[in-house]
Scaffold this motif. Structure first.
Motif, short mmCIF file in Angstrom:
data_model
loop_
_atom_site.label_atom_id
_atom_site.label_comp_id
_atom_site.label_asym_id
_atom_site.label_seq_id
_atom_site.Cartn_x
_atom_site.Cartn_y
_atom_site.Cartn_z
N HIS A 52 1.07 -1.50 0.27
CA HIS A 52 0.01 0.07 0.43
C HIS A 52 0.57 0.92 -0.04
CE1 HIS A 52 -3.84 -2.47 0.39
NE2 HIS A 52 -2.98 -2.53 1.81
N THR A 91 -13.43 -5.00 4.64
CA THR A 91 -12.22 -4.10 5.25
C THR A 91 -12.83 -2.59 5.58
OG1 THR A 91 -11.09 -4.17 3.64
CG2 THR A 91 -10.90 -2.54 3.89
N ARG A 102 -15.36 -6.75 11.93
CA ARG A 102 -15.78 -5.22 11.58
C ARG A 102 -17.11 -4.96 11.55
NH1 ARG A 102 -11.16 -5.87 6.83
NH2 ARG A 102 -9.19 -5.45 8.26
N1 LIG Z 1 -9.11 4.54 2.60
C1 LIG Z 1 -8.90 4.10 3.53
N2 LIG Z 1 -8.37 4.95 4.24
C2 LIG Z 1 -7.66 4.80 5.59
N3 LIG Z 1 -7.07 3.27 5.77
C3 LIG Z 1 -7.71 2.59 4.53
C4 LIG Z 1 -8.02 2.93 3.44
N4 LIG Z 1 -8.50 1.21 2.81
C5 LIG Z 1 -7.87 0.50 3.37
N5 LIG Z 1 -6.96 0.76 4.73
C6 LIG Z 1 -6.46 0.88 5.31
O1 LIG Z 1 -4.97 0.04 4.87
C7 LIG Z 1 -5.55 -2.04 5.64
C8 LIG Z 1 -4.50 -2.45 4.64
O2 LIG Z 1 -5.41 -4.04 5.48
P1 LIG Z 1 -5.85 -4.23 6.10
O3 LIG Z 1 -6.61 -5.31 6.43
O4 LIG Z 1 -5.02 -4.09 7.86
O5 LIG Z 1 -7.18 -2.71 6.24
C9 LIG Z 1 -7.14 -1.75 5.29
C10 LIG Z 1 -7.16 -0.79 6.48
O6 LIG Z 1 -7.20 -0.13 7.91
#
Ligand SMILES: Nc1ncnc2c1ncn2[C@@H]1O[C@@H]2COP(=O)(O)O[C@H]2[C@H]1O
Length: 149
Positions: A52, A91, A102
Motif C-alpha cells: 500500500h 475492510t 468489523r
Molecule cells: N481508504 C482508506 N483509508 C484509510 N485506511 C485504509 C483505507 N483503505 C484501507 N485502509 C487500511 O489499510 C489496511 C490494509 O489492510 P488491513 O486489512 O489491515 O486494513 C486496511 C485499512 O486499515
C-alpha cells in the motif's frame, strides 16, 4: 495444517476487544499457536503494508499502527486463512456484515480493528515477518477429534 497471521490493531486494544476477538477464533475451533503484545517499530509497519506504499492513506496507516500496542497472533486450522477473513468481515466496517468483527464493532475503514492475511502465500510471508520460529508453539488440541472427521 494451514496458518494465518492476525493482528488486533491499536484501536482494538484501546477498545478492550482483545478477549472478544480471541474468543471468536477459539469458539470457531481454530488453534492459537503464536501470541504477543508489542509496540510496532516503524520499519515493521512499513514492510507489513508495503503493497500500500503508493496509496494516499499509507502514511496515516503506518502512523496509526505504530501509535500504541498491537496484539500479533498466528492461528491454525483447516481453511483458516479464508475463514478468518470471513470472521473479520469486509475492510470497511460500515459495509461489513453484522456478525463479523468489523461489522459488529467498527465504523471507519482507517480504524477497522483487526488485520488478517488475505491468502495462504501472504500468510506465510506475514508470519515470518512478525514471528521467529521459536515464538510459534505447535501443539495438538485435545478437541481435534471433535472438530475434524
Ligand atoms: N481508504 C482508506 N483509508 C484509510 N485506511 C485504509 C483505507 N483503505 C484501507 N485502509 C487500511 O489499510 C489496511 C490494509 O489492510 P488491513 O486489512 O489491515 O486494513 C486496511 C485499512 O486499515
Amino acid at each position: 495444517m494451514e496458518r494465518t497471521f492476525i493482528a488486533i490493531k491499536p484501536d482494538g486494544v484501546q477498545r478492550k476487544l482483545i478477549g472478544e476477538i480471541i474468543r471468536r477464533f477459539e469458539a470457531k475451533g481454530f488453534t492459537l499457536v503464536g501470541l504477543k503484545m508489542m509496540s510496532v517499530p516503524r520499519e515493521l509497519a512499513e514492510k507489513h503494508y508495503e503493497v500500500h506504499q503508493e496509496k494516499p492513506f499509507f502514511p496515516g496507516l503506518v502512523k496509526f499502527i505504530t501509535s500504541g500496542p498491537l496484539v500479533a497472533m498466528v492461528w491454525e486450522g483447516d481453511g483458516v486463512v479464508s475463514s478468518a477473513r470471513k470472521i473479520i468481515g469486509a475492510t470497511n466496517p460500515l459495509t461489513a456484515e453484522p456478525g463479523t468483527i468489523r461489522g459488529d464493532f467498527g465504523v471507519s475503514v482507517g480504524r477497522n480493528l483487526i488485520h488478517g492475511s488475505d491468502a495462504i502465500e501472504t500468510a506465510a510471508k506475514e508470519i515470518s515477518l512478525w514471528f521467529t520460529p521459536e515464538e510459534l508453539v505447535s501443539w495438538d488440541s485435545a478437541m481435534a477429534g471433535w472438530l475434524y472427521e
